[in-house]
Scaffold this active site. Structure first.
Site, PDB file in Angstrom:
ATOM      1  N   THR A 235     -26.151  -2.485  12.377  1.00 17.70           N
ATOM      2  CA  THR A 235     -25.361  -3.664  12.004  1.00 17.70           C
ATOM      3  C   THR A 235     -24.420  -3.338  10.851  1.00 17.70           C
ATOM      4  O   THR A 235     -23.259  -3.762  10.835  1.00 17.70           O
ATOM      5  CB  THR A 235     -26.319  -4.819  11.635  1.00 17.70           C
ATOM      6  OG1 THR A 235     -27.139  -5.087  12.780  1.00 17.70           O
ATOM      7  CG2 THR A 235     -25.572  -6.082  11.238  1.00 17.70           C
TER       8      THR A 235
ATOM      9  N   GLY B 177     -12.132 -11.377 -13.694  1.00 15.02           N
ATOM     10  CA  GLY B 177     -11.980 -12.676 -13.041  1.00 15.02           C
ATOM     11  C   GLY B 177     -11.448 -13.716 -13.999  1.00 15.02           C
ATOM     12  O   GLY B 177     -10.235 -13.818 -14.233  1.00 15.02           O
TER      13      GLY B 177
ATOM     14  N   HIS C 246     -26.164  -5.438   3.447  1.00 16.18           N
ATOM     15  CA  HIS C 246     -27.494  -4.824   3.580  1.00 16.18           C
ATOM     16  C   HIS C 246     -28.150  -5.390   4.834  1.00 16.18           C
ATOM     17  O   HIS C 246     -28.425  -6.588   4.890  1.00 16.18           O
ATOM     18  CB  HIS C 246     -28.340  -5.128   2.345  1.00 16.18           C
ATOM     19  CG  HIS C 246     -29.697  -4.488   2.363  1.00 16.18           C
ATOM     20  ND1 HIS C 246     -29.877  -3.167   2.721  1.00 16.18           N
ATOM     21  CD2 HIS C 246     -30.921  -4.976   2.084  1.00 16.18           C
ATOM     22  CE1 HIS C 246     -31.167  -2.879   2.654  1.00 16.18           C
ATOM     23  NE2 HIS C 246     -31.820  -3.961   2.274  1.00 16.18           N
ATOM     24  N   ASP C 247     -28.372  -4.521   5.842  1.00 20.98           N
ATOM     25  CA  ASP C 247     -28.979  -4.973   7.099  1.00 20.98           C
ATOM     26  C   ASP C 247     -29.491  -3.724   7.808  1.00 20.98           C
ATOM     27  O   ASP C 247     -29.483  -2.630   7.222  1.00 20.98           O
ATOM     28  CB  ASP C 247     -27.911  -5.712   7.944  1.00 20.98           C
ATOM     29  CG  ASP C 247     -28.530  -6.733   8.900  1.00 20.98           C
ATOM     30  OD1 ASP C 247     -29.523  -6.392   9.584  1.00 20.98           O
ATOM     31  OD2 ASP C 247     -28.018  -7.862   8.965  1.00 20.98           O
TER      32      ASP C 247
ATOM     33  N   LEU D  96     -18.808  -7.735  -0.487  1.00 19.01           N
ATOM     34  CA  LEU D  96     -19.700  -8.423   0.458  1.00 19.01           C
ATOM     35  C   LEU D  96     -21.148  -7.975   0.310  1.00 19.01           C
ATOM     36  O   LEU D  96     -22.037  -8.517   0.958  1.00 19.01           O
ATOM     37  CB  LEU D  96     -19.212  -8.191   1.899  1.00 19.01           C
ATOM     38  CG  LEU D  96     -17.797  -8.731   2.161  1.00 19.01           C
ATOM     39  CD1 LEU D  96     -17.346  -8.402   3.586  1.00 19.01           C
ATOM     40  CD2 LEU D  96     -17.736 -10.235   1.935  1.00 19.01           C
ATOM     41  N   LYS D  97     -21.393  -6.969  -0.507  1.00 15.66           N
ATOM     42  CA  LYS D  97     -22.759  -6.485  -0.790  1.00 15.66           C
ATOM     43  C   LYS D  97     -23.608  -6.473   0.476  1.00 15.66           C
ATOM     44  O   LYS D  97     -24.630  -7.153   0.583  1.00 15.66           O
ATOM     45  CB  LYS D  97     -23.402  -7.318  -1.900  1.00 15.66           C
ATOM     46  CG  LYS D  97     -22.648  -7.207  -3.215  1.00 15.66           C
ATOM     47  CD  LYS D  97     -23.418  -7.801  -4.370  1.00 15.66           C
ATOM     48  CE  LYS D  97     -22.715  -7.606  -5.698  1.00 15.66           C
ATOM     49  NZ  LYS D  97     -21.505  -8.446  -5.866  1.00 15.66           N
TER      50      LYS D  97
ATOM     51  N   LYS E  56     -10.028  -8.615  -5.632  1.00 16.74           N
ATOM     52  CA  LYS E  56     -11.401  -8.610  -5.112  1.00 16.74           C
ATOM     53  C   LYS E  56     -11.706  -9.974  -4.502  1.00 16.74           C
ATOM     54  O   LYS E  56     -11.454 -11.002  -5.117  1.00 16.74           O
ATOM     55  CB  LYS E  56     -12.399  -8.322  -6.239  1.00 16.74           C
ATOM     56  CG  LYS E  56     -13.850  -8.320  -5.758  1.00 16.74           C
ATOM     57  CD  LYS E  56     -14.796  -7.807  -6.834  1.00 16.74           C
ATOM     58  CE  LYS E  56     -15.370  -8.902  -7.691  1.00 16.74           C
ATOM     59  NZ  LYS E  56     -16.404  -9.718  -7.026  1.00 16.74           N
TER      60      LYS E  56
ATOM     61  N   THR F 163     -27.101  -6.809 -11.687  1.00 17.48           N
ATOM     62  CA  THR F 163     -27.238  -6.971 -13.145  1.00 17.48           C
ATOM     63  C   THR F 163     -28.022  -8.222 -13.518  1.00 17.48           C
ATOM     64  O   THR F 163     -28.402  -8.386 -14.674  1.00 17.48           O
ATOM     65  CB  THR F 163     -25.856  -7.003 -13.839  1.00 17.48           C
ATOM     66  OG1 THR F 163     -25.022  -7.887 -13.099  1.00 17.48           O
ATOM     67  CG2 THR F 163     -25.242  -5.628 -13.897  1.00 17.48           C
TER      68      THR F 163
END
Ligand code: C5P
Length: 233
Positions: free
Chosen positions: A72, A208, A67-68, A64-65, A36, A118
């Site tokens: 786009t 991670g 939102h636009d 990359l989360k 990731k 979260t």
């Protein structure tokens, strides 16, 4: 879902530079198949590095989360699909999810939706103008994600069983916040062992620090894969 145990471990390359990430991937070798890449590495040369990993036969999850505006998001997702990534994350707003599904059309890219971050509690949601609490909003967005044709959800181990009920068998559940019994929690508040997360219904585990900060990262990864294998039985 009949996934190979090793493919169910996704190692978060939360590292500051491509040389650091490259050294970690070399050290992990064949023990890890799936990586990731999030903001930190993506904005430090991590996208060409992702292409290199894919060319070397690894799978890549771009966290990359997005939102636009819809156009786009669609165009951005088309580019991510061309890169050959396996998963990309978007925030679970209906317009954004529909745009992402349109952008991935014809490719093998899977879109994962983040229902509610979260780090948000009910007070944070109220401050952001929402009338629903975290539980209600996460459930509503999971239903919308399913109906829009999103491939999977990112969720904590604790949410996995509830969300599996909403998502059905076809969506994948990807679970971070994993801590083997002998590792430090770090800043994660709601942690779960690999075996418990699998038993709760997670398809993929994102790990991670318990791996990248371990004295022997390869041994740490192998131990988690063994725990996944055990939990499936
Ligand atoms: O080091 P650790 O195992 O805590 O890393 C977990 C990874 O999963 C990080 O890249 C983090 O950004 C991501 N993540 C998370 N919690 C979420 C969503 C993503 O920890 N709710």
């Amino acid at each position: 879902m009949s996934l190979d145990s090793r493919e169910r471990l996704i190692v978060a390359l939360d590292l500051p530079s491509v040389p650091a990430a490259d050294a970690m991937v070399t050290q992990l070798g064949a023990s890890v198949q799936f990586y990731k890449i999030g903001y930190q590495l993506a904005f430090a040369g991590g996208l060409p590095f992702a292409a290199k990993l894919i060319a070397a036969g690894k799978k890549v999850f771009l966290d990359l989360k997005l939102h636009d505006i819809g156009n786009t998001v669609t165009k951005g997702v088309e580019s991510v699909a061309q890169l050959g990534a396996t998963f990309v994350t978007v925030h679970a707003y209906p317009q954004t999810m529909k745009a992402a599904v349109e952008g991935k059309r014809g490719s093998r890219l899977g879109i994962l939706a983040v229902t509610v971050l979260t780090s948000y509690d009910d007070t944070d949601l109220a401050a952001a103008g929402y009338a629903k609490n975290v539980r209600e909003l996460a459930a509503a967005r999971a239903k919308q994600a399913r109906d829009i044709g999103i491939d999977g959800l990112v969720c904590s181990g604790e949410e996995a069983a509830t969300l599996r009920g909403i998502a059905g068998a076809n969506m994948v559940l990807v679970t971070p916040g994993i801590r083997p019994a002998d590792s430090a929690q770090g800043d994660q508040k709601r942690v779960m062992s690999p075996a418990r997360a699998i038993a709760a219904g997670a398809d993929y585990l994102v790990v991670g620090r318990p791996i990248v900060e371990a004295r022997d990262p390869k041994a740490a990864a192998d131990a988690i894969v063994a725990e996944i294998e055990q939990a499936k039985k």
